[in-house]
Design a protein around this motif. Structure first.
Motif, PDB file in Angstrom:
ATOM      1  N   VAL A 258       0.860  -1.186   0.000  1.00 53.40           N
ATOM      2  CA  VAL A 258       0.000   0.000   0.000  1.00 53.40           C
ATOM      3  C   VAL A 258       0.889   1.226   0.000  1.00 53.40           C
ATOM      4  CG1 VAL A 258      -1.808   1.251   1.217  1.00 53.40           C
ATOM      5  CG2 VAL A 258      -1.791  -1.245   1.262  1.00 53.40           C
ATOM      6  N   MET A 259       0.634   2.102  -0.953  1.00 48.73           N
ATOM      7  CA  MET A 259       1.373   3.365  -1.004  1.00 48.73           C
ATOM      8  C   MET A 259       0.409   4.504  -1.305  1.00 48.73           C
ATOM      9  SD  MET A 259       3.468   2.696  -4.578  1.00 48.73           S
ATOM     10  CE  MET A 259       4.688   3.876  -4.206  1.00 48.73           C
ATOM     11  N   SER A 260       0.815   5.702  -0.938  1.00 52.61           N
ATOM     12  CA  SER A 260      -0.046   6.859  -1.179  1.00 52.61           C
ATOM     13  C   SER A 260       0.450   7.624  -2.396  1.00 52.61           C
ATOM     14  CB  SER A 260      -0.070   7.774   0.049  1.00 52.61           C
ATOM     15  OG  SER A 260       1.173   8.389   0.225  1.00 52.61           O
ATOM     16  N   THR A 261      -0.418   8.451  -2.945  1.00 46.09           N
ATOM     17  CA  THR A 261      -0.045   9.240  -4.120  1.00 46.09           C
ATOM     18  C   THR A 261       0.990  10.301  -3.770  1.00 46.09           C
ATOM     19  OG1 THR A 261      -1.931  10.683  -3.717  1.00 46.09           O
ATOM     20  CG2 THR A 261      -2.226   8.909  -5.322  1.00 46.09           C
ATOM     21  N   THR A 262       1.200  10.538  -2.486  1.00 46.86           N
ATOM     22  CA  THR A 262       2.223  11.490  -2.069  1.00 46.86           C
ATOM     23  C   THR A 262       3.593  10.837  -1.941  1.00 46.86           C
ATOM     24  OG1 THR A 262       1.649  11.096   0.246  1.00 46.86           O
ATOM     25  CG2 THR A 262       0.571  12.956  -0.858  1.00 46.86           C
TER      26      THR A 262
END
Length: 141
Positions: free
Chosen positions: A64-68
Protein backbone atom coordinates in the motif's frame (compact mmCIF):
# COMPACT_ATOMS: atom_id res chain seq x y z
CA UNK A 1 6.61 -5.24 11.18
CA UNK A 2 7.42 -8.29 13.27
CA UNK A 3 4.59 -10.24 11.60
CA UNK A 4 6.03 -9.49 8.19
CA UNK A 5 9.60 -10.39 9.19
CA UNK A 6 8.37 -13.76 10.46
CA UNK A 7 6.48 -14.36 7.22
CA UNK A 8 9.28 -13.50 4.81
CA UNK A 9 11.71 -16.37 4.55
CA UNK A 10 14.09 -14.91 2.02
CA UNK A 11 11.58 -13.49 -0.49
CA UNK A 12 11.47 -16.83 -2.32
CA UNK A 13 7.80 -16.68 -3.30
CA UNK A 14 6.39 -13.41 -2.13
CA UNK A 15 3.16 -12.19 -3.68
CA UNK A 16 2.41 -8.48 -3.73
CA UNK A 17 -0.88 -6.78 -4.27
CA UNK A 18 -0.49 -3.07 -4.90
CA UNK A 19 -2.96 -0.44 -3.81
CA UNK A 20 -2.43 3.28 -4.23
CA UNK A 21 -4.48 5.59 -2.06
CA UNK A 22 -4.97 9.32 -2.20
CA UNK A 23 -4.88 10.73 1.33
CA UNK A 24 -6.55 14.01 0.34
CA UNK A 25 -9.63 12.45 -1.24
CA UNK A 26 -12.99 13.23 0.39
CA UNK A 27 -13.36 9.67 1.69
CA UNK A 28 -9.99 9.89 3.47
CA UNK A 29 -10.12 13.54 4.53
CA UNK A 30 -10.76 13.02 8.24
CA UNK A 31 -8.69 9.87 8.77
CA UNK A 32 -5.10 9.81 10.02
CA UNK A 33 -2.58 8.51 7.49
CA UNK A 34 -1.50 5.58 9.69
CA UNK A 35 -5.14 4.51 10.00
CA UNK A 36 -5.62 4.66 6.24
CA UNK A 37 -2.56 2.49 5.65
CA UNK A 38 -3.64 -0.06 8.28
CA UNK A 39 -7.18 -0.22 6.91
CA UNK A 40 -6.02 -0.86 3.35
CA UNK A 41 -3.44 -3.43 4.48
CA UNK A 42 -6.08 -5.31 6.47
CA UNK A 43 -8.46 -5.32 3.49
CA UNK A 44 -5.78 -6.85 1.26
CA UNK A 45 -4.79 -9.41 3.89
CA UNK A 46 -8.37 -10.53 4.45
CA UNK A 47 -8.81 -10.93 0.71
CA UNK A 48 -5.58 -12.71 -0.29
CA UNK A 49 -3.46 -13.88 2.66
CA UNK A 50 -5.16 -17.18 3.38
CA UNK A 51 -5.14 -18.29 -0.27
CA UNK A 52 -1.51 -17.34 -0.86
CA UNK A 53 -0.27 -19.12 2.25
CA UNK A 54 -2.37 -22.28 1.88
CA UNK A 55 -2.63 -22.74 -1.88
CA UNK A 56 0.43 -21.01 -3.31
CA UNK A 57 2.69 -21.85 -0.33
CA UNK A 58 4.12 -18.37 -0.47
CA UNK A 59 4.29 -15.12 1.43
CA UNK A 60 1.96 -12.19 0.93
CA UNK A 61 2.65 -8.50 1.34
CA UNK A 62 -0.09 -5.90 0.87
CA UNK A 63 1.89 -3.18 -0.90
CA UNK A 64 0.00 0.00 0.00
CA UNK A 65 1.37 3.36 -1.00
CA UNK A 66 -0.05 6.86 -1.18
CA UNK A 67 -0.05 9.24 -4.12
CA UNK A 68 2.22 11.49 -2.07
CA UNK A 69 4.94 8.81 -2.15
CA UNK A 70 4.53 7.35 1.32
CA UNK A 71 4.58 3.63 2.02
CA UNK A 72 2.54 1.61 4.49
CA UNK A 73 4.53 -0.18 7.21
CA UNK A 74 4.52 -3.59 5.52
CA UNK A 75 5.40 -2.11 2.13
CA UNK A 76 8.25 -0.19 3.73
CA UNK A 77 9.49 -3.36 5.41
CA UNK A 78 9.32 -5.19 2.07
CA UNK A 79 11.31 -2.46 0.31
CA UNK A 80 13.95 -2.58 3.05
CA UNK A 81 14.22 -6.37 2.83
CA UNK A 82 14.37 -6.28 -0.97
CA UNK A 83 17.06 -3.59 -0.84
CA UNK A 84 19.04 -5.66 1.64
CA UNK A 85 18.94 -8.68 -0.65
CA UNK A 86 19.86 -6.58 -3.71
CA UNK A 87 22.74 -4.87 -1.92
CA UNK A 88 24.19 -8.27 -0.98
CA UNK A 89 23.71 -9.68 -4.47
CA UNK A 90 25.12 -6.63 -6.28
CA UNK A 91 27.84 -5.88 -3.68
CA UNK A 92 26.56 -2.33 -3.33
CA UNK A 93 26.01 -0.31 -0.18
CA UNK A 94 22.59 -0.74 1.41
CA UNK A 95 21.72 3.00 1.61
CA UNK A 96 22.45 3.49 -2.10
CA UNK A 97 20.33 0.50 -3.11
CA UNK A 98 17.51 1.52 -0.76
CA UNK A 99 17.51 5.04 -2.20
CA UNK A 100 17.50 3.66 -5.74
CA UNK A 101 14.56 1.32 -5.06
CA UNK A 102 12.54 4.06 -3.35
CA UNK A 103 13.25 6.49 -6.18
CA UNK A 104 12.30 3.92 -8.79
CA UNK A 105 9.00 3.20 -7.01
CA UNK A 106 8.13 6.87 -6.77
CA UNK A 107 8.88 7.54 -10.42
CA UNK A 108 6.78 4.54 -11.46
CA UNK A 109 3.96 5.86 -9.30
CA UNK A 110 4.32 9.28 -10.94
CA UNK A 111 4.25 7.76 -14.44
CA UNK A 112 1.10 5.75 -13.73
CA UNK A 113 -0.57 8.79 -12.17
CA UNK A 114 0.22 10.88 -15.23
CA UNK A 115 -1.08 8.14 -17.53
CA UNK A 116 -4.31 8.02 -15.53
CA UNK A 117 -4.74 11.79 -15.74
CA UNK A 118 -3.54 12.47 -19.29
CA UNK A 119 -4.11 9.14 -20.97
CA UNK A 120 -1.68 6.93 -22.83
CA UNK A 121 0.05 9.03 -25.49
CA UNK A 122 2.14 6.53 -27.39
CA UNK A 123 1.33 6.05 -31.06
CA UNK A 124 -1.04 3.25 -31.95
CA UNK A 125 0.67 -0.05 -32.67
CA UNK A 126 0.04 -1.34 -36.16
CA UNK A 127 0.46 -5.07 -36.63
CA UNK A 128 1.93 -6.39 -39.88
CA UNK A 129 -1.07 -8.67 -40.32
CA UNK A 130 -3.29 -5.57 -40.52
CA UNK A 131 -1.26 -3.93 -43.31
CA UNK A 132 -2.32 -4.27 -46.92
CA UNK A 133 0.76 -5.79 -48.50
CA UNK A 134 -0.80 -6.49 -51.87
CA UNK A 135 1.98 -4.99 -53.97
CA UNK A 136 0.37 -5.92 -57.29
CA UNK A 137 -2.46 -3.44 -56.69
CA UNK A 138 0.07 -0.84 -55.60
CA UNK A 139 2.07 -0.95 -58.85
CA UNK A 140 -0.97 -1.25 -61.12
CA UNK A 141 -2.59 1.92 -59.77
Amino acid sequence: KQWYQRRVRGLDRTFLDVRVLHPNSPSNAKKPLAGMYKNHENEKKSKYLQRVVQVEKGNFCPFVMSTTGGLAPEASCFVQRLSSKLSQKLSQSYPNVLGFVRRKLRFELLKTTLMAVRGYRKSKTVFISELDLNLINFFVN
